[in-house]
Design an enzyme around this catalytic site. Structure first.
Site, PDB file in Angstrom:
ATOM      1  N   ASP A  20       0.698  -1.019   0.205  1.00 13.12           N
ATOM      2  CA  ASP A  20      -0.182  -0.230   0.170  1.00 13.12           C
ATOM      3  C   ASP A  20       0.965   1.219  -0.009  1.00 13.12           C
ATOM      4  O   ASP A  20       0.573   2.169  -0.897  1.00 13.12           O
ATOM      5  CB  ASP A  20      -0.928   0.005   1.391  1.00 13.12           C
ATOM      6  CG  ASP A  20      -1.737  -1.319   1.189  1.00 13.12           C
ATOM      7  OD1 ASP A  20      -1.649  -2.151   2.095  1.00 13.12           O
ATOM      8  OD2 ASP A  20      -2.450  -1.256   0.246  1.00 13.12           O
ATOM      9  N   GLU A 254       2.207  -6.908  -5.191  1.00 13.88           N
ATOM     10  CA  GLU A 254       1.647  -6.101  -6.430  1.00 13.88           C
ATOM     11  C   GLU A 254       2.825  -5.304  -7.104  1.00 13.88           C
ATOM     12  O   GLU A 254       3.096  -5.356  -8.074  1.00 13.88           O
ATOM     13  CB  GLU A 254       0.443  -5.136  -6.141  1.00 13.88           C
ATOM     14  CG  GLU A 254      -0.066  -4.182  -7.299  1.00 13.88           C
ATOM     15  CD  GLU A 254      -1.331  -3.801  -7.028  1.00 13.88           C
ATOM     16  OE1 GLU A 254      -2.092  -4.019  -6.252  1.00 13.88           O
ATOM     17  OE2 GLU A 254      -1.578  -2.614  -7.562  1.00 13.88           O
TER      18      GLU A 254
END
Ligand code: TRH
Length: 355
Positions: A20, A254
């Site tokens: 994040d 990611e």
């Protein structure tokens, strides 16, 4: 005529791990490098101590999430990363701002079909603190009908100019003649014990980022042809250089998954495991896209390896697929991705349409 610089408010709530804040920080850096003014509001900036230790570029202010509730100024663009739910008081100020800011929800990356259907959809706020505003959904992706991938200006040129042996030597991680170099950045992984003999099939130097794998390796018995070194947490630019320097990268989550694709080297993706098993279809959807142009035998070998590495196939890891053709495929895949408008370029266009 260059558009005047815009003010961007990026909100990031750190759930767990580093993706994040990693993605939010990379977004902030990319925007600032284009002359934008960025405020990054986050509830946990601690990882930036190492991720950003090469310094914080001009144009970025990293601020505590709680302070946003008193912020009088609202930017031209507000980016809500991964549906992190903005503070109501800030949303109220967004609704009062004239002109209204562009409100963009930056979603997680996926190759699944819903992404192309959902990218760009708008959700008018009919009630609550944001009444009258409209939130737009921005989906990163691998195809022209998505928001694309972050690819900061100068990335491919920096790769072309990179001196891998010099960088590895500076890290004290030079390979011996004939040794291949493999990087490992993973979660806790029951398959790790099976990876050692697979890598030990040829002389290999394994470079291991901090995390559960590093602890486990400290007491593991190694095959004769396998050496390993523990790495520190690198800054994001140095983590990229690690991926560029290796012959094979085992990445996760990611952001490192995307950076491995930009590195143009063979890679293995350990997807972020989800309790409801949603990570399985997400992995399959990416492999479908990524291997579409690959030789069928090669493609099957990578599917098998990725599924077993991710615990989606109970059979034990077998030999690594052949890295030579995979290197060529990685080059082709990167060239295909580089044809897309980059994510920040698309985000700026989105913002000018929505604002
Ligand atoms: O840490 P992650 O597993 O983050 C995960 C994923 O993003 C996942 O999608 C998300 O749902 C979850 O967080 C909440 O892996 P990821 O995405 O690769 O993020 C790691 C970041 O840390 C990335 O920006 C690269 C950076 N990094 C460095 O800068 N230096 C390092 O040495 C290492 C190991 C990582």
């Amino acid at each position: 005529m260059a558009k005047p610089a815009q003010h961007w408010d990026i909100f990031c709530r750190v759930i767990d791990n580093f993706g994040d804040i990693g993605i939010a920080w990379r977004l902030a850096r990319d925007l600032a490098s284009r002359g934008q003014h960025v405020r990054l509001w986050t509830d946990d900036a601690s990882a930036l101590h190492w991720m950003a230790h090469e310094g914080r570029p001009k144009g970025i202010a990293v601020l505590p999430w709680a302070d946003s509730e008193q912020a009088q100024m609202v930017g031209d663009v507000v980016v809500e990363t991964f549906g992190c739910e903005l503070p109501a008081t800030f949303v109220e100020r967004m609704a009062r701002r004239q002109p209204a800011p562009a409100w963009i929800n930056l979603e997680y990356l996926s190759a699944e079909a819903y992404v192309e259907r959902s990218h760009g959809l708008t959700s008018p706020q009919l009630s609550g603190p944001g009444q009258g505003l409209a939130k737009r959904f921005f989906y990163p992706g691998f195809t022209p009908h998505t928001g694309g991938l972050m690819r900061e200006p100068g990335l491919l040129q920096a790769q072309a100019a990179f001196d891998a042996p010099a960088w590895l030597s500076a890290q004290g991680a030079s390979p011996r003649p004939g040794e291949r170099i493999v990087s490992l950045f993973d979660y806790d992984n029951p398959r790790l014990a099976e990876l050692l003999p697979v890598l030990g099939a040829a002389p290999t130097l394994l470079l291991v980022s901090p995390g559960p794998a590093r602890q486990w390796l400290a007491s593991a018995a190694l095959p004769a042809q396998l050496r390993w070194r523990a790495l520190p947490y690198f800054s994001q630019p140095d983590f990229d250089r690690l991926l560029w320097a290796c012959d094979l990268n085992l990445v996760r989550g990611e952001d490192s998954f995307v950076r491995a694709q930009w590195a143009g080297k063979p890679f293995v993706w350990r997807i972020y495991p989800q309790h409801d098993g949603a990570h399985g279809p997400k992995l399959e959807a990416f492999m479908q896209l990524w291997l579409r142009q690959a030789d069928a035998t090669q493609a099957q070998a990578w599917r098998d390896f990725w599924r077993r590495w991710n615990g989606l196939d109970a059979r034990p890891l077998e030999a690594l697929p052949d890295l030579a053709p995979a290197r060529h495929h990685a080059d082709q895949w990167r060239a295909q991705l580089a044809l897309q408008v980059d994510l920040v370029g698309q985000l700026q266009r989105f913002a000018s349409e929505s604002g």
